[in-house]
Scaffold this motif. Structure first.
Motif, PDB file in Angstrom:
ATOM      1  N   LEU A  40      -3.758   2.029   3.006  1.00 41.59           N
ATOM      2  CA  LEU A  40      -2.929   2.821   2.554  1.00 41.59           C
ATOM      3  C   LEU A  40      -3.124   3.298   1.442  1.00 41.59           C
ATOM      4  CD1 LEU A  40       0.895   2.198   3.307  1.00 41.59           C
ATOM      5  CD2 LEU A  40      -0.862   3.956   4.563  1.00 41.59           C
ATOM      6  N   GLN A  92      -3.554   5.802  -1.636  1.00 44.84           N
ATOM      7  CA  GLN A  92      -2.655   6.044  -2.352  1.00 44.84           C
ATOM      8  C   GLN A  92      -3.390   7.534  -2.786  1.00 44.84           C
ATOM      9  OE1 GLN A  92       0.441   5.052  -2.699  1.00 44.84           O
ATOM     10  NE2 GLN A  92      -0.806   3.163  -1.606  1.00 44.84           N
ATOM     11  N   VAL A 107       0.429   4.160  10.785  1.00 44.26           N
ATOM     12  CA  VAL A 107       0.371   5.249   9.450  1.00 44.26           C
ATOM     13  C   VAL A 107      -0.738   5.596   9.409  1.00 44.26           C
ATOM     14  CG1 VAL A 107       1.370   5.662   7.623  1.00 44.26           C
ATOM     15  CG2 VAL A 107       2.537   4.198   8.921  1.00 44.26           C
ATOM     16  N   LEU A 125      -4.874  10.617   3.606  1.00 38.59           N
ATOM     17  CA  LEU A 125      -3.183  11.563   2.911  1.00 38.59           C
ATOM     18  C   LEU A 125      -4.415  12.842   3.426  1.00 38.59           C
ATOM     19  CD1 LEU A 125      -2.207   9.929  -0.219  1.00 38.59           C
ATOM     20  CD2 LEU A 125      -1.141  10.141   1.972  1.00 38.59           C
ATOM     21  N   LYS A 154       0.107  14.347   1.807  1.00 39.34           N
ATOM     22  CA  LYS A 154       1.101  13.983   3.396  1.00 39.34           C
ATOM     23  C   LYS A 154       0.691  13.051   3.780  1.00 39.34           C
ATOM     24  CE  LYS A 154       2.536  18.984   4.276  1.00 39.34           C
ATOM     25  NZ  LYS A 154       1.999  19.966   5.226  1.00 39.34           N
ATOM     26  N   ARG A 155       1.875  12.239   4.256  1.00 40.30           N
ATOM     27  CA  ARG A 155       1.134  10.636   5.212  1.00 40.30           C
ATOM     28  C   ARG A 155       1.557  11.150   6.639  1.00 40.30           C
ATOM     29  NH1 ARG A 155      -2.007   6.976   2.930  1.00 40.30           N
ATOM     30  NH2 ARG A 155       0.721   6.681   1.255  1.00 40.30           N
ATOM     31  N   SER A 161       2.002  10.095  10.477  1.00 46.91           N
ATOM     32  CA  SER A 161       2.241   8.802  11.396  1.00 46.91           C
ATOM     33  C   SER A 161       2.077   9.562  12.723  1.00 46.91           C
ATOM     34  CB  SER A 161       4.214   7.903  11.489  1.00 46.91           C
ATOM     35  OG  SER A 161       3.852   7.701   9.760  1.00 46.91           O
ATOM     36  N   ARG A 167       6.537   0.414   4.121  1.00 44.99           N
ATOM     37  CA  ARG A 167       6.135   1.281   3.570  1.00 44.99           C
ATOM     38  C   ARG A 167       7.054   1.462   1.926  1.00 44.99           C
ATOM     39  NH1 ARG A 167       5.747   6.611   5.773  1.00 44.99           N
ATOM     40  NH2 ARG A 167       4.223   7.190   3.933  1.00 44.99           N
ATOM     41  N   GLU A 203       4.017   1.501  -0.608  1.00 48.51           N
ATOM     42  CA  GLU A 203       3.227   3.085  -1.181  1.00 48.51           C
ATOM     43  C   GLU A 203       4.049   3.233  -2.923  1.00 48.51           C
ATOM     44  OE1 GLU A 203       1.812   5.973   0.538  1.00 48.51           O
ATOM     45  OE2 GLU A 203       2.545   6.246   2.242  1.00 48.51           O
ATOM     46  N   VAL A 221       5.122  10.202  -1.568  1.00 47.78           N
ATOM     47  CA  VAL A 221       4.246  11.248  -0.185  1.00 47.78           C
ATOM     48  C   VAL A 221       5.012  12.259   0.535  1.00 47.78           C
ATOM     49  CG1 VAL A 221       2.103  10.262  -0.819  1.00 47.78           C
ATOM     50  CG2 VAL A 221       3.943   8.978   1.105  1.00 47.78           C
ATOM     51  N   ASP A 239       5.662  13.314   4.334  1.00 47.37           N
ATOM     52  CA  ASP A 239       5.816  12.599   5.570  1.00 47.37           C
ATOM     53  C   ASP A 239       5.304  13.601   7.094  1.00 47.37           C
ATOM     54  OD1 ASP A 239       6.123   9.482   5.547  1.00 47.37           O
ATOM     55  OD2 ASP A 239       7.128   9.845   4.408  1.00 47.37           O
TER      56      ASP A 239
END
Length: 305
Positions: A3, A5, A104, A108, A113-114, A116, A144, A148, A152, A154
C-alpha cells in the motif's frame, strides 16, 4: 509497495480537509483511552494508532468517535456471521473466491484517495453466500486499520458485469441492511465516492431497495456508469488494474497479494475475534453495571425494523 502511503502533499490535503491542525490530537486520544477504560462492556486494549483512525474517520469529533467505537465492538459481538471465524483458508471463504475478485489498489489518486474494487470472476456463476462476501470485505477493512499509516479518503468501485437480477433476488435484504449499518455506524471510513460500473438497467430497481438503508451523505456520492469510460472522469486511468485500462497489474495478482497478507495475519484475526463488547454487562448512566441485553436488543431491533 503493498500500500503506497500518502506523500507529504497528500497528507497535507487530508489534514486540511479535516481541519486537523485545530485539534489537540494527543489529548483527544487520551480522552478516548480513558473513556474505553470506563466502559466495562467494551475492550480497552486498542493502541493509539487505531484510535487515531477513528478520530480521523469521525472528523475529530470525540463524541462521534465514542459512538462508532461502541458500535464497532457491539457489532462484532452481535453479528458473528460477519465477525467470527475469519480465516481466508476456511472453505466458505474459498467458495466466495471462486466467483469474486476484490482488491484495494496500491496507488493513491493524486488527491490522496484509496481505491477498492470488487468484481465477478466470470459472467455466469451460482449465487454465493453474501454474508461470507461481506465477512471478507470487513476483514480487509479491519486489516487496513492496522496497515494504513495515515488517513486516506476511500473510493469504492463495484463492477456489475454479470446478470445482477439473477443474484439480487436471492439476497436477504436484512443482510444488506446489517452491512450498511456496519459501514456507516461503526467503521471510521471517509467515503468520497462509490462507483457502480457496467451497470445494467436493473440497477435502478436495486437502488430503490438499497437507498433506504443509506445515509443521505452516502447516497449523494454514488455514481452509476453504464460503461468504464465515464469512470475515468473521476479516477485516473493509469492507477487502475489492466482490466480497466490501467497500469496497476491484473486483478487476480492484486487479489492474490491481499489474500497472502490476510493469511499471514490469521493469528492476528483469531485474536481480534475476541476483542468485542461483553454483552452480559453495560454501564448505566449512574455508573453502575447493568444488563447489556437492552443495548444488544436495541441494535438487533435496528437490524430488523
Amino acid at each position: 509497495m503493498f500500500l503506497v502511503q500518502p506523500t507529504l502533499e497528500q497528507q497535507t490535503l487530508f489534514r486540511n480537509a479535516l481541519d486537523e491542525n485545530s485539534h489537540n490530537i494527543q489529548s483527544e486520544i487520551e480522552i478516548l483511552k480513558k473513556w474505553l477504560k470506563e466502559q466495562p462492556h467494551l475492550p480497552d486494549t486498542w493502541d493509539e494508532h487505531c484510535l487515531l483512525h477513528f478520530l480521523k474517520g469521525c472528523k475529530f469529533s470525540v463524541e462521534t468517535s465514542k459512538k462508532k467505537l461502541e458500535n464497532y465492538f457491539i457489532f462484532r459481538a452481535t453479528l458473528p456471521e460477519f465477525f467470527s471465524n475469519r480465516d481466508v483458508r476456511n472453505p466458505e471463504i474459498k467458495e466466495v473466491l471462486k466467483v469474486m475478485q476484490s482488491a484495494v489498489l496500491p496507488e493513491l489518486t493524486p488527491d490522496g484517495k484509496r481505491i477498492s474494487i470488487a468484481r465477478a470472476v466470470k459472467y455466469d456463476f451460482e449465487t454465493p453466500n453474501i454474508a461470507d462476501m461481506i465477512k471478507l470485505t470487513f476483514m480487509v477493512g479491519d486489516l487496513r486499520l492496522k496497515l494504513e499509516e495515515t488517513g486516506v479518503f476511500d473510493v469504492y468501485i463495484a463492477d456489475f458485469n454479470f446478470p445482477l437480477a439473477k443474484h439480487f433476488y436471492k439476497i436477504n435484504p436484512l443482510v444488506l441492511k446489517k452491512m450498511f449499518m456496519c459501514v456507516q455506524e461503526a467503521y471510521p471510513v471517509l467515503i468520497k465516492e462509490v462507483h457502480l460500473v457496467n451497470a445494467p438497467p436493473f440497477i435502478e430497481f436495486v437502488m430503490t431497495i438499497v437507498k433506504p438503508f443509506l445515509s443521505p451523505a452516502l447516497s449523494e456520492v454514488i455514481h452509476v456508469h453504464t460503461s468504464i469510460e465515464t469512470l475515468y472522469d473521476f479516477i485516473p486511468k493509469n492507477i487502475l488494474p489492466e482490466e480497466y485500462g490501467g497500469n496497476a497489474g491484473k486483478m487476480s495478482d492484486l487479489q492474490d497479494k491481499w489474500l497472502r497478507t490476510l493469511e499471514e495475519h490469521s493469528s492476528w484475526f483469531e485474536k481480534e475475534d475476541n476483542i468485542k463488547a461483553d454483552l452480559s454487562i453495560k454501564t448505566l448512566k449512574n455508573g453502575s453495571r447493568g444488563d447489556c441485553r437492552e443495548l444488544e436488543g436495541s441494535f438487533r431491533k435496528l437490524c430488523v425494523d
